[in-house]
Scaffold this motif. Sequence first.
Motif, PDB file in Angstrom:
ATOM      1  N   ASP A  89       0.860  -1.178   0.000  1.00  0.00           N
ATOM      2  CA  ASP A  89       0.000   0.000   0.000  1.00  0.00           C
ATOM      3  C   ASP A  89       0.899   1.231   0.000  1.00  0.00           C
ATOM      4  OD1 ASP A  89      -1.621   2.145   0.534  1.00  0.00           O
ATOM      5  OD2 ASP A  89      -2.664   1.247   2.233  1.00  0.00           O
ATOM      6  N   PHE A  90       1.018   1.883  -1.171  1.00  0.00           N
ATOM      7  CA  PHE A  90       1.934   3.002  -1.303  1.00  0.00           C
ATOM      8  C   PHE A  90       1.236   4.349  -1.236  1.00  0.00           C
ATOM      9  CE2 PHE A  90       5.505   0.443  -3.456  1.00  0.00           C
ATOM     10  CZ  PHE A  90       6.149   0.298  -2.229  1.00  0.00           C
ATOM     11  N   GLU A  91       0.230   4.456  -0.358  1.00  0.00           N
ATOM     12  CA  GLU A  91      -0.292   5.787  -0.077  1.00  0.00           C
ATOM     13  C   GLU A  91       0.873   6.659   0.395  1.00  0.00           C
ATOM     14  OE1 GLU A  91      -3.408   8.092   2.912  1.00  0.00           O
ATOM     15  OE2 GLU A  91      -3.370   5.904   2.822  1.00  0.00           O
ATOM     16  N   TYR A  92       1.725   6.057   1.213  1.00  0.00           N
ATOM     17  CA  TYR A  92       3.013   6.652   1.512  1.00  0.00           C
ATOM     18  C   TYR A  92       3.960   5.526   1.885  1.00  0.00           C
ATOM     19  CZ  TYR A  92       1.144   6.434   6.316  1.00  0.00           C
ATOM     20  OH  TYR A  92       0.571   6.033   7.492  1.00  0.00           O
ATOM     21  N   MET A  93       5.262   5.796   1.815  1.00  0.00           N
ATOM     22  CA  MET A  93       6.253   4.795   2.201  1.00  0.00           C
ATOM     23  C   MET A  93       7.085   5.351   3.351  1.00  0.00           C
ATOM     24  SD  MET A  93       9.277   4.999  -0.674  1.00  0.00           S
ATOM     25  CE  MET A  93       8.300   4.121  -1.878  1.00  0.00           C
ATOM     26  N   LEU A  94       7.560   4.452   4.188  1.00  0.00           N
ATOM     27  CA  LEU A  94       8.382   4.825   5.330  1.00  0.00           C
ATOM     28  C   LEU A  94       9.766   4.213   5.167  1.00  0.00           C
ATOM     29  CD1 LEU A  94       5.333   3.714   6.535  1.00  0.00           C
ATOM     30  CD2 LEU A  94       6.188   5.092   8.427  1.00  0.00           C
ATOM     31  N   VAL A  95      10.783   5.007   5.426  1.00  0.00           N
ATOM     32  CA  VAL A  95      12.157   4.543   5.304  1.00  0.00           C
ATOM     33  C   VAL A  95      12.925   4.891   6.572  1.00  0.00           C
ATOM     34  CG1 VAL A  95      14.327   4.752   4.027  1.00  0.00           C
ATOM     35  CG2 VAL A  95      12.155   4.784   2.793  1.00  0.00           C
ATOM     36  N   ASP A  96      13.705   3.956   7.065  1.00  0.00           N
ATOM     37  CA  ASP A  96      14.542   4.209   8.239  1.00  0.00           C
ATOM     38  C   ASP A  96      15.629   3.149   8.275  1.00  0.00           C
ATOM     39  OD1 ASP A  96      15.507   5.409  10.478  1.00  0.00           O
ATOM     40  OD2 ASP A  96      13.731   5.115  11.716  1.00  0.00           O
ATOM     41  N   GLY A  97      16.640   3.393   9.085  1.00  0.00           N
ATOM     42  CA  GLY A  97      17.731   2.445   9.197  1.00  0.00           C
ATOM     43  C   GLY A  97      17.910   1.965  10.614  1.00  0.00           C
ATOM     44  N   THR A  98      18.547   0.818  10.763  1.00  0.00           N
ATOM     45  CA  THR A  98      18.853   0.281  12.080  1.00  0.00           C
ATOM     46  C   THR A  98      20.244  -0.332  12.043  1.00  0.00           C
ATOM     47  OG1 THR A  98      18.069  -1.172  13.864  1.00  0.00           O
ATOM     48  CG2 THR A  98      17.838  -2.006  11.625  1.00  0.00           C
ATOM     49  N   ILE A  99      20.942  -0.222  13.152  1.00  0.00           N
ATOM     50  CA  ILE A  99      22.298  -0.757  13.255  1.00  0.00           C
ATOM     51  C   ILE A  99      22.253  -2.168  13.839  1.00  0.00           C
ATOM     52  CG2 ILE A  99      24.443  -0.565  14.576  1.00  0.00           C
ATOM     53  CD1 ILE A  99      24.553   1.263  12.309  1.00  0.00           C
ATOM     54  N   ILE A 100      22.973  -3.080  13.187  1.00  0.00           N
ATOM     55  CA  ILE A 100      23.055  -4.473  13.639  1.00  0.00           C
ATOM     56  C   ILE A 100      24.504  -4.783  14.000  1.00  0.00           C
ATOM     57  CG2 ILE A 100      22.766  -6.890  12.985  1.00  0.00           C
ATOM     58  CD1 ILE A 100      20.116  -5.436  13.177  1.00  0.00           C
ATOM     59  N   SER A 101      24.719  -5.284  15.193  1.00  0.00           N
ATOM     60  CA  SER A 101      26.069  -5.702  15.590  1.00  0.00           C
ATOM     61  C   SER A 101      26.437  -6.993  14.873  1.00  0.00           C
ATOM     62  CB  SER A 101      26.144  -5.916  17.105  1.00  0.00           C
ATOM     63  OG  SER A 101      25.953  -4.701  17.800  1.00  0.00           O
ATOM     64  N   ALA A 102      27.628  -7.032  14.322  1.00  0.00           N
ATOM     65  CA  ALA A 102      28.103  -8.233  13.641  1.00  0.00           C
ATOM     66  C   ALA A 102      29.024  -9.010  14.577  1.00  0.00           C
ATOM     67  CB  ALA A 102      28.846  -7.859  12.360  1.00  0.00           C
ATOM     68  N   HIS A 103      28.745 -10.281  14.736  1.00  0.00           N
ATOM     69  CA  HIS A 103      29.577 -11.142  15.575  1.00  0.00           C
ATOM     70  C   HIS A 103      30.979 -11.233  14.972  1.00  0.00           C
ATOM     71  CE1 HIS A 103      30.889 -14.865  17.621  1.00  0.00           C
ATOM     72  NE2 HIS A 103      30.010 -14.534  18.550  1.00  0.00           N
ATOM     73  N   GLN A 104      31.959 -11.447  15.826  1.00  0.00           N
ATOM     74  CA  GLN A 104      33.333 -11.534  15.329  1.00  0.00           C
ATOM     75  C   GLN A 104      33.506 -12.666  14.315  1.00  0.00           C
ATOM     76  OE1 GLN A 104      35.872 -12.251  18.667  1.00  0.00           O
ATOM     77  NE2 GLN A 104      34.906 -14.190  19.234  1.00  0.00           N
ATOM     78  N   LYS A 105      32.684 -13.705  14.420  1.00  0.00           N
ATOM     79  CA  LYS A 105      32.749 -14.814  13.474  1.00  0.00           C
ATOM     80  C   LYS A 105      32.181 -14.438  12.110  1.00  0.00           C
ATOM     81  CE  LYS A 105      34.518 -17.821  16.341  1.00  0.00           C
ATOM     82  NZ  LYS A 105      35.902 -18.358  16.144  1.00  0.00           N
ATOM     83  N   ALA A 106      31.533 -13.251  12.012  1.00  0.00           N
ATOM     84  CA  ALA A 106      30.982 -12.818  10.727  1.00  0.00           C
ATOM     85  C   ALA A 106      32.044 -12.240   9.807  1.00  0.00           C
ATOM     86  CB  ALA A 106      29.882 -11.773  10.951  1.00  0.00           C
TER      87      ALA A 106
END
Length: 265
Positions: A89-106
Amino acid sequence: MRAERFVISDRSWQILEPLLPGSSRSRGVTAKDNRLFLEAVLWKVRVGGPWRDLPPGFGVWNSVFRRFRRWAEADVFQRIFDVISGEPDFEYMLVDGTIISAHQKASGAKGGLENQAIGRSKGGLTTKVLALTDALGNLVRFALLPGQRGEITGVPELIEGLTFNAFMAPSHGLKANHCRATDKAFDANHLRAELHRREADAVIPAKRNRILHIPHDAEAYKWRHLIENYFSKIKEFRGVNTRYDKTDTSYRATWNIAATMIALR
């Protein structure tokens, strides 16, 4: 293996089964135990444990992992999500970002951290996920960026080919201790110009340091909590909330799997 480890209901399986490679309804060889394989992948996404710790009832871990990689590289999980998520439903769109911690094994994949959407900053290794939801708060698309990268750099990829009435985003970037700096977020002249060209309203609060203040629809902006709610839901999956995948291909598949299960609820 205990029954409670299974999370795919019969109703969900009826929807998923014809979308999987080698289903009984497709031509060619039928894949073996597609449902059990998908349950195994979901165990990894929900728990975030190493593939080597996969409970034996799901099969040989290395075979499951190699099959997961084949499907991830072929964008199978992306295609499944696209079908399950339905028409936005594109009456409007929402955009945002989030930070994800990466494990040392990544770390350690070929091509270096940057090429796998992992950044190195004061707080360690991070990946930034820039998400786009529709007016109902349902995920439509997402992009992976190194943790220190500015959010606005991922916007062209997200909105390419889409038609919408309004674009809603925060004016300021993420403020986290592990970020190098707060990025410029979305209050940028070039983005506003692009939205104007598309005849879409920019629901973006202006930065304080703007010489000429640009007003926005404050009432409409209140609905931005929908995308924050979505982040809360998808981060219930431990394999999403902490990145354990070395490659961006695998982590993107992890997001698509989790998003598919949310869409099926």
